[in-house]
Design an enzyme around this catalytic site. Structure first.
Site, PDB file in Angstrom:
ATOM      1  CB  CYS A 103      47.958  56.743  27.697  1.00  0.00           C
ATOM      2  SG  CYS A 103      47.936  56.748  25.893  1.00  0.00           S
ATOM      3  CG  HIS A 131      43.358  47.091  33.608  1.00  0.00           C
ATOM      4  ND1 HIS A 131      43.668  48.400  33.309  1.00  0.00           N
ATOM      5  CD2 HIS A 131      44.365  46.337  33.118  1.00  0.00           C
ATOM      6  CE1 HIS A 131      44.821  48.426  32.660  1.00  0.00           C
ATOM      7  NE2 HIS A 131      45.269  47.172  32.533  1.00  0.00           N
ATOM      8  CD  GLU A 133      42.306  51.968  29.793  1.00  0.00           C
ATOM      9  OE1 GLU A 133      43.307  51.289  29.478  1.00  0.00           O
ATOM     10  OE2 GLU A 133      41.426  52.283  28.981  1.00  0.00           O
ATOM     11  CB  THR A 172      42.887  52.007  25.637  1.00  0.00           C
ATOM     12  OG1 THR A 172      43.668  51.661  26.773  1.00  0.00           O
ATOM     13  CG2 THR A 172      42.233  53.353  25.828  1.00  0.00           C
ATOM     14  CB  CYS A 202      44.985  52.653  22.057  1.00  0.00           C
ATOM     15  SG  CYS A 202      46.163  51.359  22.445  1.00  0.00           S
ATOM     16  CB  SER A 230      50.742  43.829  30.434  1.00  0.00           C
ATOM     17  OG  SER A 230      50.554  44.243  29.106  1.00  0.00           O
ATOM     18  CB  SER A 231      44.906  44.688  29.661  1.00  0.00           C
ATOM     19  OG  SER A 231      43.817  44.392  28.842  1.00  0.00           O
ATOM     20  CG  ASN A 232      49.224  45.717  25.576  1.00  0.00           C
ATOM     21  OD1 ASN A 232      50.043  45.262  24.794  1.00  0.00           O
ATOM     22  ND2 ASN A 232      49.588  46.397  26.672  1.00  0.00           N
ATOM     23  CB  SER A 274      54.012  47.902  29.283  1.00  0.00           C
ATOM     24  OG  SER A 274      53.275  46.710  29.383  1.00  0.00           O
TER      25      SER A 274
HETATM   26 FE1  SF4 Z   1      48.120  54.506  25.444  1.00  0.00          FE
HETATM   27 FE2  SF4 Z   1      47.392  52.355  24.052  1.00  0.00          FE
HETATM   28 FE3  SF4 Z   1      49.834  52.551  24.973  1.00  0.00          FE
HETATM   29 FE4  SF4 Z   1      47.807  52.168  26.673  1.00  0.00          FE
HETATM   30  S1  SF4 Z   1      48.530  50.739  25.104  1.00  0.00           S
HETATM   31  S2  SF4 Z   1      49.515  53.574  26.942  1.00  0.00           S
HETATM   32  S3  SF4 Z   1      46.216  53.388  25.649  1.00  0.00           S
HETATM   33  S4  SF4 Z   1      48.889  53.904  23.434  1.00  0.00           S
END
Ligand code: SF4
Length: 316
Positions: A103, A131, A133, A172, A202, A230-232, A274
Site C-alpha cells: 500500500c 504483523h 507490516e 498504519t 491511515c 486483520s489488525s484494523n 480487507s
Molecule cells: Fe493501505 Fe490503510 Fe488499506 Fe492498509 S488499511 S492497505 S494502510 S489504506
C-alpha cells in the site's frame, strides 16, 4: 401476512470494508493473471481475508510464505502489508519479475524510516509484534536501528542509548486512541523526539474506527466482518467494546452465533478494510432469515482515495 420473526434494526456503518490499498493490491494480482496468465505467485496473503485469497486462488494465484517457494520464470506479487528490503533484492538476484502491491501509505512510512536513519536517528516503532507490516517496516532499516513499542508501558520503560536523537513511526492500522496515548508518553519522556504530525495511521483505519464510534452506543451489539489476523478489523471490535457495546469478529455469516443477539433490537454492522462487501450482504441476508430486519445505513466520511497501479500494469 404477519411475520413471527423478531424485529432487528441493522445500523450499517460507513465507511466500511475495502480501502484503496486493498483494492489496488487485489487489482494487481488480477491484472497480473490477465497479463501473464496463471500461475501468478503471491508472497503471503495479499490482504488478510480468506474469501479474497480463495477467490484469487480459484483464478490461478498461488500463495506462498517465502520467495524460495517461487519457481524461476514466474511473476511474483508482494502483499499490501509491505516487505523487508531483502525480499525484492533477493527477487532481483534470482531474476524474478515482481510486482509490489505494498500500500502506498505503508511505503510512505518506509521512506520516513529511511530518512530518519539518514539523520542518524534511532526509531521507536509503535506497532504489533509479528504483523507483516511491522516485519516489512523493520526490514527497511539496518538491524538495531528500530525498537518496537507495543504499549504505553513499553513507552514508559524504554531506555534508548541516545535519548536526544529519536524518531517515532507507527503501523498504519492501529487504534487511534491507544496510539495517541503511547505518543504522548514518548513526547513527555523525550521532548526532542521527531515524528509525523499525528501518527501514520491511515485514513481507512481512522475513518472505520470513527464510524464504529458513531454507531456503537446506539447498538445492543456489533458484528465486525473481518479476519482475526486483520489488525484494523480487530481494532474495530475493541472500539465498539470500549463504547460499552459487545462486539464480535466474524469471517462470514456462518460464524454468527444467534445466541449473541438474544435480547438485541439494534445491531451494528461494519467490515474491516480487507473484507469485501459481498460478505456484508451475506451477513445481512443470513440475519434476514432469522429476524425481521430493517437496514439503516449510517453515512460517515465519504472516501475518494484511489491509488495508482504500478507502471508496468497501468500500460496494460
Ligand atoms: Fe493501505 Fe490503510 Fe488499506 Fe492498509 S488499511 S492497505 S494502510 S489504506
Amino acid at each position: 401476512m404477519a411475520t413471527s420473526k423478531k424485529p432487528l434494526t441493522l445500523l450499517i456503518a460507513a465507511p466500511r470494508g475495502f480501502c484503496a490499498g486493498v483494492d489496488r493490491a487485489i487489482n494487481i494480482v488480477e491484472l497480473a493473471l490477465e497479463r501473464y496468465g496463471a500461475p501468478v505467485f503471491v508472497r503471503h496473503e495479499i490482504v488478510h481475508n480468506k474469501y479474497v485469497v480463495d477467490s484469487l486462488k480459484a483464478k490461478g494465484a498461488v500463495f506462498v510464505k517465502e520467495l524460495d517457494e517461487v519457481p524461476d520464470g514466474v511473476p511474483v506479487v508482494f502483499s499490501a502489508h509491505g516487505v523487508p528490503k531483502a525480499v525484492p533484492a533477493k527477487a532481483e538476484e534470482r531474476g524474478l519479475s515482481y510486482l509490489d502491491a505494498t500500500c502506498p501509505l505503508v511505503s510512505k512510512v518506509h521512506r520516513q524510516a529511511e530518512r530518519h536513519i539518514e539523520h542518524g536517528r534511532h526509531i521507536l516503532f509503535i506497532g504489533h509484534a509479528g504483523h507483516p507490516e511491522v516485519i516489512g517496516t523493520f526490514g527497511q532499516v539496518p538491524e538495531g536501528n528500530m525498537t518496537l513499542i507495543e504499549t504505553a508501558e513499553d513507552a514508559e520503560a524504554i531506555a534508548p542509548a541516545n535519548a536526544e536523537n529519536l524518531a517515532f513511526l507507527t503501523q498504519t492500522t492501529l487504534s487511534v486512541d491507544d496510539t495517541a496515548g503511547i505518543i504522548s508518553v514518548l513526547k513527555r519522556r523525550f521532548p526532542t523526539i521527531t515524528g509525523p504530525k499525528g501518527e501514520d495511521i491511515c485514513y481507512a483505519t481512522s475513518n472505520r474506527q470513527a464510524a464504529v464510534k458513531e454507531i456503537a452506543r446506539r447498538c445492543d451489539a456489533m458484528l465486525v466482518i473481518g479476519a482475526p489476523n486483520s489488525s484494523n478489523s480487530v481494532r474495530l471490535v475493541e472500539v465498539a467494546e470500549r463504547e460499552g457495546t459487545p462486539a464480535w469478529l466474524v469471517g462470514r455469516a456462518e460464524d454468527i452465533d444467534l445466541a449473541w443477539l438474544d435480547g438485541a433490537s439494534t445491531l451494528g454492522i461494519t467490515a474491516g478494510a480487507s473484507a469485501p462487501e459481498v460478505l456484508v450482504r451475506e451477513v445481512v441476508d443470513f440475519l434476514g432469515k432469522h429476524f425481521d430486519v430493517h437496514e439503516e445505513p449510517v453515512e460517515g466520511v465519504e472516501e475518494r482515495m484511489v491509488f495508482k497501479l504500478p507502471r508496468s500494469l497501468e500500460a496494460a
